[in-house]
Design a protein around this motif. Structure first.
Motif, PDB file in Angstrom:
ATOM      1  N   ALA A  22       1.055  -1.373   0.017  1.00  0.00           N
ATOM      2  CA  ALA A  22       0.037   0.077  -0.011  1.00  0.00           C
ATOM      3  C   ALA A  22       0.981   1.309  -0.085  1.00  0.00           C
ATOM      4  N   ALA A  23       2.088   1.346   0.312  1.00  0.00           N
ATOM      5  CA  ALA A  23       3.103   2.399   0.281  1.00  0.00           C
ATOM      6  C   ALA A  23       3.577   2.456  -1.212  1.00  0.00           C
ATOM      7  N   ALA A  24       3.215   1.835  -2.114  1.00  0.00           N
ATOM      8  CA  ALA A  24       3.623   2.062  -3.365  1.00  0.00           C
ATOM      9  C   ALA A  24       3.324   3.306  -3.970  1.00  0.00           C
ATOM     10  N   SER A  25       1.977   3.337  -3.833  1.00  0.00           N
ATOM     11  CA  SER A  25       1.518   4.601  -4.723  1.00  0.00           C
ATOM     12  C   SER A  25       1.877   5.996  -3.980  1.00  0.00           C
ATOM     13  N   PRO A  26       1.526   6.213  -2.780  1.00  0.00           N
ATOM     14  CA  PRO A  26       2.068   7.430  -2.227  1.00  0.00           C
ATOM     15  C   PRO A  26       3.498   7.684  -2.366  1.00  0.00           C
ATOM     16  N   THR A  27       4.287   6.612  -2.275  1.00  0.00           N
ATOM     17  CA  THR A  27       5.713   6.654  -2.377  1.00  0.00           C
ATOM     18  C   THR A  27       6.058   7.350  -3.891  1.00  0.00           C
ATOM     19  N   LEU A  28       5.545   6.775  -4.858  1.00  0.00           N
ATOM     20  CA  LEU A  28       5.703   7.095  -6.114  1.00  0.00           C
ATOM     21  C   LEU A  28       5.239   8.523  -6.542  1.00  0.00           C
ATOM     22  N   SER A  29       4.051   8.547  -5.987  1.00  0.00           N
ATOM     23  CA  SER A  29       3.381  10.244  -6.078  1.00  0.00           C
ATOM     24  C   SER A  29       4.235  11.003  -5.510  1.00  0.00           C
ATOM     25  N   THR A  30       4.798  11.108  -4.351  1.00  0.00           N
ATOM     26  CA  THR A  30       5.897  11.835  -3.731  1.00  0.00           C
ATOM     27  C   THR A  30       6.993  11.988  -4.480  1.00  0.00           C
ATOM     28  N   ALA A  31       7.706  10.894  -5.151  1.00  0.00           N
ATOM     29  CA  ALA A  31       8.928  10.950  -5.635  1.00  0.00           C
ATOM     30  C   ALA A  31       8.389  12.010  -7.068  1.00  0.00           C
ATOM     31  N   MET A  32       7.492  11.606  -7.575  1.00  0.00           N
ATOM     32  CA  MET A  32       7.111  12.394  -8.854  1.00  0.00           C
ATOM     33  C   MET A  32       6.900  13.898  -8.459  1.00  0.00           C
ATOM     34  N   ARG A  33       6.364  14.471  -7.700  1.00  0.00           N
ATOM     35  CA  ARG A  33       6.069  15.572  -7.259  1.00  0.00           C
ATOM     36  C   ARG A  33       7.482  16.349  -7.066  1.00  0.00           C
ATOM     37  N   HIS A 109      23.026   7.156  -9.937  1.00  0.00           N
ATOM     38  CA  HIS A 109      23.540   8.424  -9.555  1.00  0.00           C
ATOM     39  C   HIS A 109      22.211   9.306  -9.032  1.00  0.00           C
ATOM     40  N   ALA A 110      21.536   8.751  -8.103  1.00  0.00           N
ATOM     41  CA  ALA A 110      20.360   9.440  -7.539  1.00  0.00           C
ATOM     42  C   ALA A 110      20.748  10.332  -6.439  1.00  0.00           C
ATOM     43  N   ASP A 111      20.125  11.347  -6.384  1.00  0.00           N
ATOM     44  CA  ASP A 111      20.389  12.621  -5.710  1.00  0.00           C
ATOM     45  C   ASP A 111      19.487  12.423  -4.177  1.00  0.00           C
ATOM     46  N   LEU A 112      18.211  11.824  -4.444  1.00  0.00           N
ATOM     47  CA  LEU A 112      17.209  11.773  -3.547  1.00  0.00           C
ATOM     48  C   LEU A 112      16.532  10.300  -3.757  1.00  0.00           C
ATOM     49  N   LEU A 113      16.568   9.603  -2.539  1.00  0.00           N
ATOM     50  CA  LEU A 113      15.534   8.326  -2.745  1.00  0.00           C
ATOM     51  C   LEU A 113      14.588   8.577  -1.765  1.00  0.00           C
ATOM     52  N   VAL A 114      13.472   8.107  -2.482  1.00  0.00           N
ATOM     53  CA  VAL A 114      12.088   8.229  -1.910  1.00  0.00           C
ATOM     54  C   VAL A 114      11.385   6.812  -1.259  1.00  0.00           C
ATOM     55  N   VAL A 115      11.419   6.506  -0.150  1.00  0.00           N
ATOM     56  CA  VAL A 115      10.719   5.444   0.441  1.00  0.00           C
ATOM     57  C   VAL A 115       9.547   5.759   1.258  1.00  0.00           C
ATOM     58  N   GLY A 116       8.780   4.674   1.259  1.00  0.00           N
ATOM     59  CA  GLY A 116       7.431   4.428   2.071  1.00  0.00           C
ATOM     60  C   GLY A 116       7.846   3.909   3.475  1.00  0.00           C
ATOM     61  N   GLY A 129      13.072  -6.348  10.985  1.00  0.00           N
ATOM     62  CA  GLY A 129      14.000  -5.273  10.722  1.00  0.00           C
ATOM     63  C   GLY A 129      13.347  -4.505   9.877  1.00  0.00           C
ATOM     64  N   SER A 130      13.929  -3.189   9.666  1.00  0.00           N
ATOM     65  CA  SER A 130      13.235  -2.079   8.954  1.00  0.00           C
ATOM     66  C   SER A 130      14.292  -1.809   7.847  1.00  0.00           C
ATOM     67  N   THR A 131      13.596  -1.971   6.703  1.00  0.00           N
ATOM     68  CA  THR A 131      14.548  -1.652   5.454  1.00  0.00           C
ATOM     69  C   THR A 131      14.845  -0.342   5.512  1.00  0.00           C
ATOM     70  N   THR A 132      14.204   0.723   5.830  1.00  0.00           N
ATOM     71  CA  THR A 132      14.539   2.095   5.816  1.00  0.00           C
ATOM     72  C   THR A 132      15.658   2.547   6.711  1.00  0.00           C
ATOM     73  N   GLU A 133      15.397   1.795   7.905  1.00  0.00           N
ATOM     74  CA  GLU A 133      16.533   1.864   9.037  1.00  0.00           C
ATOM     75  C   GLU A 133      17.649   1.299   8.448  1.00  0.00           C
ATOM     76  N   ARG A 134      17.972   0.177   7.778  1.00  0.00           N
ATOM     77  CA  ARG A 134      19.299  -0.271   7.107  1.00  0.00           C
ATOM     78  C   ARG A 134      19.613   0.556   5.989  1.00  0.00           C
ATOM     79  N   VAL A 145      11.558   9.764   3.604  1.00  0.00           N
ATOM     80  CA  VAL A 145      10.702   9.000   3.890  1.00  0.00           C
ATOM     81  C   VAL A 145       9.237   9.311   4.014  1.00  0.00           C
ATOM     82  N   VAL A 146       8.359   8.807   3.431  1.00  0.00           N
ATOM     83  CA  VAL A 146       7.009   9.200   3.353  1.00  0.00           C
ATOM     84  C   VAL A 146       6.298   8.229   4.029  1.00  0.00           C
TER      85      VAL A 146
END
Length: 176
Positions: A22-33, A109-116, A129-134, A145-146
């Motif tokens: 369920a995090a996919a759509s909000p994450t992608l939308s935020t990255a697009m913005r 060569h990403a300048d910004l990574l957006v994750v949910g 574990g938490s992928t975000t924390e790792r 982090v969204v």
């Protein structure tokens, strides 16, 4: 380019990491913005973790089938969101999510990574574990982090007693 110059320039490449939950759509939308705001390039990455439970893709023992289904789901997500992402910027990696996402961010060569963030409790983070924390310890780039879960419901503020509401009091009762 020296590290100080690289850190000072405006981000231009925004990479969204997805797990098809369920995090996919909000994450992608935020990255697009953010990519639009920065007039930057948008990419998307998914790491196929063999044996990991998926929110939308049934568990299979055939890694090539799992990769194929993941590729289809990645394409479906991009199409569903109506996002323009070049085929070369749609990255599918195989392996542990935090390692593969960090490597993909560096290679792209990403300048910004957006994750949910799923907002799991401390017990789930302790056990799985938490992928975000790792990612925080591995990333060669900035991380956004969204939050996906709804914020905790706020309790309504107690209503103040106004002269009109006070009325007369009798034995703990208010008579209006």
């Amino acid at each position: 380019m020296p590290a100080a110059q690289a850190a000072a320039r405006t981000p231009g490449r925004v990479l969204a990491a997805t797990d098809f939950s369920a995090a996919a759509s909000p994450t992608l939308s935020t990255a697009m913005r953010y990519a639009d705001l920065l007039d930057g390039q948008l990419g998307i990455v998914h790491a196929v973790e063999f044996g990991a439970a998926s929110a939308t893709i049934p568990l299979t023992l055939d890694i090539s089938l799992l990769e194929s289904r993941s590729r289809d789901e990645l394409e479906r997500l991009v199409e569903l969101e109506g996002v323009s992402i070049a085929p070369d910027d749609r990255l599918l990696r195989r392996g542990r999510a935090d390692e593969e996402i960090a490597e993909a961010a560096a290679a792209w060569h990403a300048d910004l990574l957006v994750v949910g963030s799923h907002g799991r409790g401390w017990i789930e983070r302790l056990l799985i574990g938490s992928t975000t924390e790792r990612l925080l310890n591995r990333l060669p780039t900035s991380l956004l982090v969204v939050p996906i879960n709804k914020p905790a419901a706020r309790r309504p503020a107690p209503q103040r007693e106004t002269p009109a509401r006070r009325g007369r009091r009798r034995k703990g009762m208010v008579i209006l």
